[in-house]
Design a protein around this motif. Structure first.
Motif, PDB file in Angstrom:
ATOM      1  N   VAL A 100      52.571  59.777  13.450  1.00  0.00           N
ATOM      2  CA  VAL A 100      51.468  59.477  12.523  1.00  0.00           C
ATOM      3  C   VAL A 100      50.219  60.265  12.923  1.00  0.00           C
ATOM      4  O   VAL A 100      49.507  60.802  12.071  1.00  0.00           O
ATOM      5  CB  VAL A 100      51.182  57.954  12.459  1.00  0.00           C
ATOM      6  CG1 VAL A 100      49.982  57.662  11.585  1.00  0.00           C
ATOM      7  CG2 VAL A 100      52.412  57.214  11.956  1.00  0.00           C
ATOM      8  N   PHE A 127      43.243  59.484  14.350  1.00  0.00           N
ATOM      9  CA  PHE A 127      44.107  58.375  14.708  1.00  0.00           C
ATOM     10  C   PHE A 127      43.365  57.447  15.667  1.00  0.00           C
ATOM     11  O   PHE A 127      42.734  57.893  16.612  1.00  0.00           O
ATOM     12  CB  PHE A 127      45.386  58.894  15.376  1.00  0.00           C
ATOM     13  CG  PHE A 127      46.414  57.815  15.535  1.00  0.00           C
ATOM     14  CD1 PHE A 127      47.339  57.567  14.526  1.00  0.00           C
ATOM     15  CD2 PHE A 127      46.432  57.012  16.674  1.00  0.00           C
ATOM     16  CE1 PHE A 127      48.273  56.546  14.657  1.00  0.00           C
ATOM     17  CE2 PHE A 127      47.353  55.984  16.805  1.00  0.00           C
ATOM     18  CZ  PHE A 127      48.272  55.758  15.798  1.00  0.00           C
ATOM     19  N   THR A 128      43.420  56.153  15.376  1.00  0.00           N
ATOM     20  CA  THR A 128      42.754  55.196  16.257  1.00  0.00           C
ATOM     21  C   THR A 128      43.730  54.726  17.329  1.00  0.00           C
ATOM     22  O   THR A 128      44.755  54.120  17.008  1.00  0.00           O
ATOM     23  CB  THR A 128      42.290  53.951  15.446  1.00  0.00           C
ATOM     24  OG1 THR A 128      41.625  54.431  14.300  1.00  0.00           O
ATOM     25  CG2 THR A 128      41.423  53.041  16.270  1.00  0.00           C
ATOM     26  N   PRO A 131      46.002  42.478   7.361  1.00  0.00           N
ATOM     27  CA  PRO A 131      46.388  42.762   5.973  1.00  0.00           C
ATOM     28  C   PRO A 131      47.416  43.884   5.860  1.00  0.00           C
ATOM     29  O   PRO A 131      47.646  44.606   6.821  1.00  0.00           O
ATOM     30  CB  PRO A 131      45.079  43.184   5.318  1.00  0.00           C
ATOM     31  CG  PRO A 131      44.117  43.400   6.396  1.00  0.00           C
ATOM     32  CD  PRO A 131      44.613  42.772   7.637  1.00  0.00           C
ATOM     33  N   ASN A 132      47.963  44.010   4.677  1.00  0.00           N
ATOM     34  CA  ASN A 132      48.859  45.141   4.423  1.00  0.00           C
ATOM     35  C   ASN A 132      48.071  46.423   4.631  1.00  0.00           C
ATOM     36  O   ASN A 132      46.868  46.460   4.403  1.00  0.00           O
ATOM     37  CB  ASN A 132      49.308  45.159   2.959  1.00  0.00           C
ATOM     38  CG  ASN A 132      50.097  43.939   2.600  1.00  0.00           C
ATOM     39  OD1 ASN A 132      49.548  42.937   2.160  1.00  0.00           O
ATOM     40  ND2 ASN A 132      51.383  44.012   2.815  1.00  0.00           N
ATOM     41  N   MET A 133      48.769  47.436   5.009  1.00  0.00           N
ATOM     42  CA  MET A 133      48.178  48.774   5.135  1.00  0.00           C
ATOM     43  C   MET A 133      47.198  48.909   6.297  1.00  0.00           C
ATOM     44  O   MET A 133      46.545  49.940   6.453  1.00  0.00           O
ATOM     45  CB  MET A 133      47.429  49.182   3.850  1.00  0.00           C
ATOM     46  CG  MET A 133      48.316  49.597   2.706  1.00  0.00           C
ATOM     47  SD  MET A 133      49.277  51.023   3.158  1.00  0.00           S
ATOM     48  CE  MET A 133      47.995  52.260   3.271  1.00  0.00           C
ATOM     49  N   GLY A 158      47.861  48.845   9.512  1.00  0.00           N
ATOM     50  CA  GLY A 158      48.368  49.595  10.664  1.00  0.00           C
ATOM     51  C   GLY A 158      49.286  48.787  11.572  1.00  0.00           C
ATOM     52  O   GLY A 158      49.568  49.203  12.693  1.00  0.00           O
ATOM     53  N   SER A 171      52.579  48.039  11.213  1.00  0.00           N
ATOM     54  CA  SER A 171      53.881  48.690  11.453  1.00  0.00           C
ATOM     55  C   SER A 171      53.721  49.906  12.350  1.00  0.00           C
ATOM     56  O   SER A 171      54.560  50.168  13.214  1.00  0.00           O
ATOM     57  CB  SER A 171      54.505  49.156  10.146  1.00  0.00           C
ATOM     58  OG  SER A 171      54.573  48.100   9.260  1.00  0.00           O
ATOM     59  N   HIS A 191      42.125  49.973  11.840  1.00  0.00           N
ATOM     60  CA  HIS A 191      43.352  50.298  12.591  1.00  0.00           C
ATOM     61  C   HIS A 191      43.266  49.924  14.056  1.00  0.00           C
ATOM     62  O   HIS A 191      44.003  50.450  14.881  1.00  0.00           O
ATOM     63  CB  HIS A 191      43.695  51.791  12.484  1.00  0.00           C
ATOM     64  CG  HIS A 191      43.873  52.264  11.079  1.00  0.00           C
ATOM     65  ND1 HIS A 191      43.160  53.299  10.548  1.00  0.00           N
ATOM     66  CD2 HIS A 191      44.669  51.819  10.088  1.00  0.00           C
ATOM     67  CE1 HIS A 191      43.504  53.481   9.282  1.00  0.00           C
ATOM     68  NE2 HIS A 191      44.416  52.591   8.979  1.00  0.00           N
TER      69      HIS A 191
HETATM   70  N1  LIG Z   1      46.010  53.648  14.459  1.00  0.00           N
HETATM   71  C1  LIG Z   1      45.872  54.288  13.307  1.00  0.00           C
HETATM   72  N2  LIG Z   1      44.950  55.282  13.177  1.00  0.00           N
HETATM   73  C2  LIG Z   1      44.816  55.934  12.012  1.00  0.00           C
HETATM   74  N3  LIG Z   1      45.532  55.669  10.910  1.00  0.00           N
HETATM   75  C3  LIG Z   1      46.447  54.689  10.961  1.00  0.00           C
HETATM   76  C4  LIG Z   1      46.659  53.953  12.162  1.00  0.00           C
HETATM   77  N4  LIG Z   1      47.630  53.052  11.939  1.00  0.00           N
HETATM   78  C5  LIG Z   1      47.989  53.199  10.648  1.00  0.00           C
HETATM   79  N5  LIG Z   1      47.279  54.180  10.068  1.00  0.00           N
HETATM   80  C6  LIG Z   1      47.393  54.618   8.665  1.00  0.00           C
HETATM   81  O1  LIG Z   1      47.541  53.483   7.837  1.00  0.00           O
HETATM   82  C7  LIG Z   1      48.737  53.544   7.058  1.00  0.00           C
HETATM   83  C8  LIG Z   1      49.371  52.178   6.932  1.00  0.00           C
HETATM   84  O2  LIG Z   1      49.795  51.726   8.188  1.00  0.00           O
HETATM   85  P1  LIG Z   1      50.980  50.692   8.355  1.00  0.00           P
HETATM   86  O3  LIG Z   1      52.115  51.061   7.471  1.00  0.00           O
HETATM   87  O4  LIG Z   1      51.211  50.598   9.798  1.00  0.00           O
HETATM   88  O5  LIG Z   1      50.344  49.352   7.822  1.00  0.00           O
HETATM   89  P2  LIG Z   1      50.918  47.880   7.781  1.00  0.00           P
HETATM   90  O6  LIG Z   1      49.843  46.986   8.230  1.00  0.00           O
HETATM   91  O7  LIG Z   1      52.186  47.805   8.510  1.00  0.00           O
HETATM   92  O8  LIG Z   1      51.169  47.673   6.248  1.00  0.00           O
HETATM   93  P3  LIG Z   1      52.234  46.721   5.500  1.00  0.00           P
HETATM   94  O9  LIG Z   1      51.983  45.345   5.962  1.00  0.00           O
HETATM   95  O10 LIG Z   1      51.912  46.933   4.070  1.00  0.00           O
HETATM   96  O11 LIG Z   1      53.579  47.250   5.871  1.00  0.00           O
HETATM   97  C9  LIG Z   1      49.610  54.544   7.832  1.00  0.00           C
HETATM   98  O12 LIG Z   1      50.466  55.240   6.978  1.00  0.00           O
HETATM   99  C10 LIG Z   1      48.613  55.482   8.474  1.00  0.00           C
HETATM  100  O13 LIG Z   1      48.302  56.525   7.588  1.00  0.00           O
END
Ligand SMILES: Nc1ncnc2c1ncn2[C@@H]1O[C@H](COP(=O)(O)OP(=O)(O)OP(=O)(O)O)[C@@H](O)[C@H]1O
Length: 803
Positions: free
Chosen positions: A565, A572-573, A591-593, A595, A597, A736
């Protein structure tokens, strides 16, 4: 046509390419299929459909047929049509399937693994083999049919062979992977004398040295038998079978390989751990890197040995760069060795081998400078190749342009006659010009008509009586003389002899080279290791990775990053994780999105990177050596087997609960989401307790169920973490960043807004939420959860297997 039909009868399941002069022809139904598949013209012969391809373009067309999943039989002319009496003898010389191609121009650098599935008393024997490299694994798996499908999905097999009682699996594979070549093997492939085939193939007297059970020997024998039948020769280039499951390696299940994005498949190509770490310069290194990633080490000593070598490269960047240059010149010796063993090596292969052997001393010099073990230099082999093969050989053997002068006296003699005759031709031309006074007279050679003297029609009257007319062209006449006829005879004999001799010498040479196959394969493995570790060193510098240290009860990653990623986002954080034997379970909300996963996967991938000997994307990493990683990430329906999302999810959880232990990392994302809220929470709760109490695995559980955060009130070792979100006037911003605590809101509507739902729908959703969110109800639920009775699990794994 009768000859064709007789041959076709024996190769009903193949497209038969039947050599007729300069073409490979197909007839009847085969012709229709071939013309369609290759987009070539369908013609007719005696009223029957026919489609042909020129012999020199065979490889190109063959590749297209194999890529489309056909089995092809090549039927060659076994004698020279010009001298044969009656019908030319023809035979099928090889049968090709996607798993049996080894020709350099038909395959890319990746492994071409085939899978044979053989039902055992308990489970299935899998033989996984790459015919092009001789790499072979075997093991018995107690898999369900669905697990077999998962297994197939995570390795890019080029063909699957199975017994004819596995129809269901065959149909599932056909439905899920229409392009994948699948073949049922008849019963006779599997029988008692397979033991002899195995012994013969490995040149061993006692199969016990292979440490296989009887069923595994049968399955392995069937593989050799299958290859022998299709290749029409003994198969001897395979390595001893390696266990898929060994005590030296982590066995990642296919779900984890997919979930963590470790190895590329069609959809994930370019975005996997493999892609990030692929700084290899040789095809062998690239292939072995895939193998390393799918089987991380579990011995600290072996991992640290890799790390030490990596560090040595890293500390001398000049040498590291120089080594890169030399490695770029190293050719695919592993596959060349296989082709030598199969008598399929070409002059180009031998030049490639020569080039490689020439750079080894330079590589060794650098390795010595770094204090590393050097590679075998193959002096004798190098000397032999230098003596035998010209510097830039033609790939066509028989024209006298492959074998070097001095290697075979007889060949040299005929080559001299041949060359002399060419000089002689020039002399005749000068002489005849003088004699006849025809200044534009030309002496030449035509493939069909042979030698001739060409005189333009304008000069016909000057032609002397001893010229015999041979051929009339538009503006000229061609003649022959007695002298020229004699020369022609000598010339043809020499040409034929050169053809025969060079082919024979080359064949003998390849046969002689077979004694090096084993050592060349060891060399391939050793140079791959150097290539991969040099690449890891380059990656570690370029991407700023650190050397992880290993300690039993600490799992600390400071400012860790997701290696894939981080290559695709602007900034990237980084995030930490800090677990130990007392605090080893994290409930992650957000929340969704936000970070979640990515964080979960990042911890899994960093662990894998550490255990394959790579440095890791973090500021500091101190980790246990895991014996496995289990994941449950993302929900998918299993359309093929008709299982619902929830059932698939529960099967995966079941597998984790049956296998994980205190040396495992368990990554769970949204377990229980596929069913009603109450059911989901209850299953997730019980699963968490079981992992925490009994399995004691390091676990991160990402969830939307706020209720699960109450587990921390019950168990000291369970921690609550959340992803930081900033609320602003215009909406939420994802930071994130993982921090202690519980995500207080679900922000679902905010995410919907970000996704572009129409403003009216978003505002209506907010209205509805206001009305239905009943704080008291939620608080009451929490109160009742607090009253959940403690439950002490008793470990009884036998009863656990639910699916
Ligand atoms: N640590 C980070 N630093 C920068 N960008 C990040 C980071 N973690 C995630 N992202 C960005 O955020 C997007 C979504 O992350 P991720 O799929 O992990 O979210 P999620 O919380 O698991 O969402 P969901 O619950 O919908 O599955 C990633 O595709 C990436 O682009």
């Amino acid at each position: 046509m009768r000859q064709y039909l007789e041959i076709k009868e024996d190769y009903k399941d193949c497209l038969v390419l039947f050599r007729l002069g300069d073409f490979y022809e197909t007839f009847f139904e085969d012709a229709k299929i071939t013309s369609e598949a290759l987009q070539i013209t369908l013609t007719q012969r005696n009223g029957h459909p026919m489609a042909g391809i020129p012999h020199h373009a065979l490889d190109n067309y063959l590749k297209k047929l194999l890529d489309q999943g056909f089995k092809v039989a090549i039927c060659e002319q076994m004698e020279d049509p010009s001298t044969a009496k009656g019908i030319v003898k023809r035979e099928v010389t090889q049968v090709l399937t996607p798993g049996t191609v080894v020709e350099e121009n038909m395959i890319d650098e990746n492994n071409r693994y085939s899978l044979l599935i053989y039902p055992a008393k308990k489970g299935y024997v899998f033989v996984i083999f790459d015919f092009s490299t001789g790499d072979l694994y075997i093991d018995t798996f107690e898999y369900t049919e669905n697990e077999i499908m998962d297994f197939i999905s995570s390795y890019s097999f080029v063909q699957v062979l199975l017994t004819n009682n596995l129809r269901n699996i065959k149909n599932n594979i056909k439905n899920s992977y229409p392009g994948l070549y699948v073949e049922e093997l008849e019963d006779w492939y599997f029988n008692k004398n397979n033991i002899d085939i195995v012994k013969e193939s490995y040149g061993i007297l006692n199969p016990d040295v292979l440490k296989l059970n009887d069923e595994e020997i049968y399955a392995l024998g069937a593989v050799f038998k299958y290859l022998e039948v299709s290749q029409k020769q003994k198969i001897t280039h395979f390595s001893f079978p390696k266990r898929f499951k060994t005590s030296n390696n982590m066995i990642l299940d296919s779900t984890t390989i997919l979930n963590l994005g470790l190895l590329p498949n069609k959809e994930t190509k370019g975005k996997t751990l493999y892609d990030v770490l692929k700084f290899t310069k040789t095809s062998m290194g690239a292939r072995h890197l895939q193998q390393w990633i799918s089987k991380p080490l579990i011995s600290k000593k072996e991992i640290e040995e890799r790390q030490d070598i990596l560090e040595i490269f890293r500390n001398d960047q000049l040498v590291m760069e120089e080594l890169k240059e030399y490695l770029s010149a190293v050719r695919d010796v592993e596959r060349i060795a296989s082709r030598i063993s199969l008598m399929k090596a070409t002059p180009r292969d031998l030049t490639a081998l020569k080039t490689t052997l020439e750079v080894i001393p330079y590589i060794n010099e650098l390795l010595l400078m770094l204090g590393l073990e050097t590679l075998e230099e193959f002096f004798e082999l190098k000397e032999l190749l230098n003596r035998a093969i010209v510097d830039e050989p033609s790939n066509q053997i028989g024209k006298g342009k492959v074998i070097k002068e001095g290697f075979n006296e007889e060949l040299d003699q005929y080559k001299k006659i041949f060359e002399k005759s060419s000089d002689f031709l020039k002399e005749i031309e000068i002489k005849e010009k003088e004699k006849t006074g025809i200044t534009n007279l030309k002496v030449g050679r035509n493939k069909i008509y042979g030698f001739y003297i060409e005189v333009t029609k304008a000069n016909s009257d000057k032609v002397p009586g001893y010229y015999i007319r041979k051929q009339t062209l538009v503006n000229s006449e061609r003649y022959i003389t007695e002298e020229l006829r004699e020369l022609e005879e000598k010339f043809s004999i020499a040409e034929k002899k050169i053809d025969e001799l060079e082919k024979r010498i080359f064949e003998d040479l390849i046969r002689d080279l077979q004694r090096y196959v084993k050592t060349l394969k060891i060399f391939a493995e050793n140079i791959s290791k150097i290539d991969i570790l040099r690449g890891f060193a380059e990656a570690s510098i370029k991407y700023n990775y650190v050397r992880p240290i290993f300690s039993d009860n600490k799992f600390i990653i400071k400012n860790g990053r997701h290696p894939v990623v981080e290559r695709f986002v602007e900034q990237f954080t980084p995030n930490d994780i800090m677990l130990d034997e007392n605090k080893r379970f994290v409930i992650l909300t957000g929340p969704n999105m936000s970070g979640k996963s990515t964080y979960l996967r990042q911890i899994g991938i960093i662990s894998i990177m550490a255990q394959i000997g790579s440095f890791v994307p973090a500021e500091y990493a101190e980790m246990p050596i895991l014996n496995n990683i289990y994941t449950r990430i993302g929900a998918k329906d299993d359309v093929v087997s008709g299982k619902s999302t929830f059932l698939v999810e529960m099967s995966e959880v079941s597998s984790i609960l049956n296998n994980a232990d205190e040396k495992s990392l368990v990554l769970l994302d949204e377990v229980g989401r596929g069913t009603g809220t109450i059911d989901g929470i209850s299953v997730a709760w019980a699963t968490s307790e079981y992992i925490y109490q009994i399995l004691k695995s390091y676990t991160i559980f990402a969830t939307h169920y706020m209720e699960l955060t109450m587990l921390a009130d019950f168990y000291d070792g369970i921690l609550n973490k959340r992803v930081k979100v900033m609320e602003t006037e215009s909406g939420i911003i994802f930071m994130h960043k993982i921090e202690d605590g519980i995500s207080d809101k679900s922000y679902g509507i905010e995410v919907a807004k970000l996704a572009g739902l129409p403003a009216e729908v978003v505002s209506r959703a907010k209205e509805v939420m206001e009305e239905i969110s009943n704080k008291t109800e939620f608080e009451n639920k929490l109160k009742s959860m607090k009253k959940i009775k403690h439950r002490k699990y008793q470990k009884n794994t036998k009863q656990l297997k639910l699916f």
